[in-house]
Design a protein around this motif. Structure first.
Motif, PDB file in Angstrom:
ATOM      1  N   SER A  26       0.819  -1.219   0.000  1.00  0.00           N
ATOM      2  CA  SER A  26       0.000   0.000   0.000  1.00  0.00           C
ATOM      3  C   SER A  26       0.851   1.266   0.000  1.00  0.00           C
ATOM      4  O   SER A  26       0.406   2.316  -0.449  1.00  0.00           O
ATOM      5  N   VAL A  30       2.032   3.342   8.877  1.00  0.00           N
ATOM      6  CA  VAL A  30       1.302   3.764  10.074  1.00  0.00           C
ATOM      7  C   VAL A  30       2.128   3.417  11.318  1.00  0.00           C
ATOM      8  O   VAL A  30       2.714   2.332  11.399  1.00  0.00           O
ATOM      9  N   ASN A  45       2.427  -0.927  11.104  1.00  0.00           N
ATOM     10  CA  ASN A  45       1.710  -1.905  10.287  1.00  0.00           C
ATOM     11  C   ASN A  45       2.706  -2.834   9.597  1.00  0.00           C
ATOM     12  O   ASN A  45       3.819  -2.439   9.232  1.00  0.00           O
ATOM     13  N   GLU A  47       2.574  -5.495   6.483  1.00  0.00           N
ATOM     14  CA  GLU A  47       1.763  -6.028   5.382  1.00  0.00           C
ATOM     15  C   GLU A  47       2.235  -7.422   4.975  1.00  0.00           C
ATOM     16  O   GLU A  47       3.297  -7.898   5.407  1.00  0.00           O
ATOM     17  N   CYS A  56      -2.534  -4.209  11.199  1.00  0.00           N
ATOM     18  CA  CYS A  56      -2.507  -2.751  11.383  1.00  0.00           C
ATOM     19  C   CYS A  56      -1.619  -2.371  12.577  1.00  0.00           C
ATOM     20  O   CYS A  56      -1.457  -3.149  13.522  1.00  0.00           O
ATOM     21  N   ALA A  57      -1.119  -1.154  12.528  1.00  0.00           N
ATOM     22  CA  ALA A  57      -0.252  -0.646  13.593  1.00  0.00           C
ATOM     23  C   ALA A  57      -0.962  -0.631  14.950  1.00  0.00           C
ATOM     24  O   ALA A  57      -0.365  -0.973  15.979  1.00  0.00           O
ATOM     25  N   GLU A  58      -2.228  -0.248  14.949  1.00  0.00           N
ATOM     26  CA  GLU A  58      -2.951  -0.123  16.226  1.00  0.00           C
ATOM     27  C   GLU A  58      -3.108  -1.483  16.904  1.00  0.00           C
ATOM     28  O   GLU A  58      -2.927  -1.620  18.111  1.00  0.00           O
ATOM     29  N   PRO A  88      -8.061   5.020  13.168  1.00  0.00           N
ATOM     30  CA  PRO A  88      -8.019   3.551  13.193  1.00  0.00           C
ATOM     31  C   PRO A  88      -9.161   2.951  12.368  1.00  0.00           C
ATOM     32  O   PRO A  88     -10.278   3.485  12.370  1.00  0.00           O
ATOM     33  N   CYS A  89      -8.892   1.856  11.696  1.00  0.00           N
ATOM     34  CA  CYS A  89      -9.927   1.174  10.901  1.00  0.00           C
ATOM     35  C   CYS A  89     -10.946   0.515  11.833  1.00  0.00           C
ATOM     36  O   CYS A  89     -10.740   0.439  13.046  1.00  0.00           O
ATOM     37  N   CYS A  92      -9.618  -2.341  14.040  1.00  0.00           N
ATOM     38  CA  CYS A  92      -8.798  -1.833  15.148  1.00  0.00           C
ATOM     39  C   CYS A  92      -9.664  -1.175  16.213  1.00  0.00           C
ATOM     40  O   CYS A  92      -9.386  -1.291  17.411  1.00  0.00           O
TER      41      CYS A  92
HETATM   42  N1  THU Z   1      -3.604   0.395   8.449  1.00  0.00           N
HETATM   43  C1  THU Z   1      -3.219   0.527   9.754  1.00  0.00           C
HETATM   44  O1  THU Z   1      -2.087   0.187  10.127  1.00  0.00           O
HETATM   45  N2  THU Z   1      -4.138   1.005  10.626  1.00  0.00           N
HETATM   46  C2  THU Z   1      -5.400   1.377  10.295  1.00  0.00           C
HETATM   47  O2  THU Z   1      -6.211   1.601  11.168  1.00  0.00           O
HETATM   48  C3  THU Z   1      -5.739   1.536   8.886  1.00  0.00           C
HETATM   49  C4  THU Z   1      -4.919   0.724   7.959  1.00  0.00           C
HETATM   50  C5  THU Z   1      -2.637  -0.139   7.498  1.00  0.00           C
HETATM   51  C6  THU Z   1      -2.977  -1.504   6.980  1.00  0.00           C
HETATM   52  C7  THU Z   1      -2.273  -1.507   5.649  1.00  0.00           C
HETATM   53  O3  THU Z   1      -0.929  -1.881   5.853  1.00  0.00           O
HETATM   54  C8  THU Z   1      -2.301  -0.048   5.206  1.00  0.00           C
HETATM   55  O4  THU Z   1      -2.567   0.708   6.364  1.00  0.00           O
HETATM   56  C9  THU Z   1      -3.338   0.250   4.151  1.00  0.00           C
HETATM   57  O5  THU Z   1      -4.587  -0.203   4.509  1.00  0.00           O
END
Ligand code: THU
Length: 138
Positions: A26, A30, A45, A47, A56-58, A88-89, A92
């Motif tokens: 990507s 993060v 994060n 991948e 994800c980092a969180e 945060p997604c 997360c």
């Molecule tokens: N990502 C995070 O680390 N935290 C989030 O809350 C949103 C997404 C990362 C996952 C992936 O490596 C990249 O961002 C794109 O989605």
């Protein structure tokens, strides 16, 4: 005694962790940092070529903190690059809500913009352990 939230240190820790992000697919790096009463736990994060394996980092920061013996989170900082700091997604948010439904969150970008939020605002009416009470043997 409640510990003060170290906003600047938290954002710096998230920014430093972001430098370690593994995001070849990507390009979206993060960094996240959780403050507990005993310190700061940061992560990035990570991948994967099998995209669903991405962490994800969180959530990585939650795992780092829990593995370090911490379950009480005082605040979270997340640092991304872009005109608007990234929140945060959904996944997360769910994982963070397990430990702190009203967690203060500081979102930063590399330009120094900081947005202050709370998980309760970002993720209202969360599903939590209360819904599972008494169900274990059902
Ligand atoms: N990502 C995070 O680390 N935290 C989030 O809350 C949103 C997404 C990362 C996952 C992936 O490596 C990249 O961002 C794109 O989605």
């Amino acid at each position: 005694m409640t510990a003060e939230i170290q906003v600047e240190q938290l954002l710096q820790a998230a920014k430093a962790a972001r430098e370690q992000a593994y995001a070849p697919y990507s390009g979206y790096k993060v960094g996240a940092a959780l403050q507990t009463k005993n310190g700061i736990f940061a992560a990035c994060n990570v991948e994967n070529a099998s995209y669903g394996g991405t962490i994800c980092a969180e959530r990585a920061a939650v795992c780092a903190a829990v593995a370090g013996g911490e379950r009480e989170f005082l605040a979270l900082a997340v640092v991304t690059d872009g005109p608007e700091p990234g929140p945060p997604c959904g996944l997360c948010r769910q994982v963070l809500a397990e430990f702190a439904a009203d967690l203060p969150i500081y979102l930063g970008n590399l330009a120094g913009k900081v947005v202050e939020l709370n998980l309760a605002t970002l993720f209202p009416a969360a599903f939590g352990s209360g819904f599972l009470e008494g169900k274990k043997n059902g």
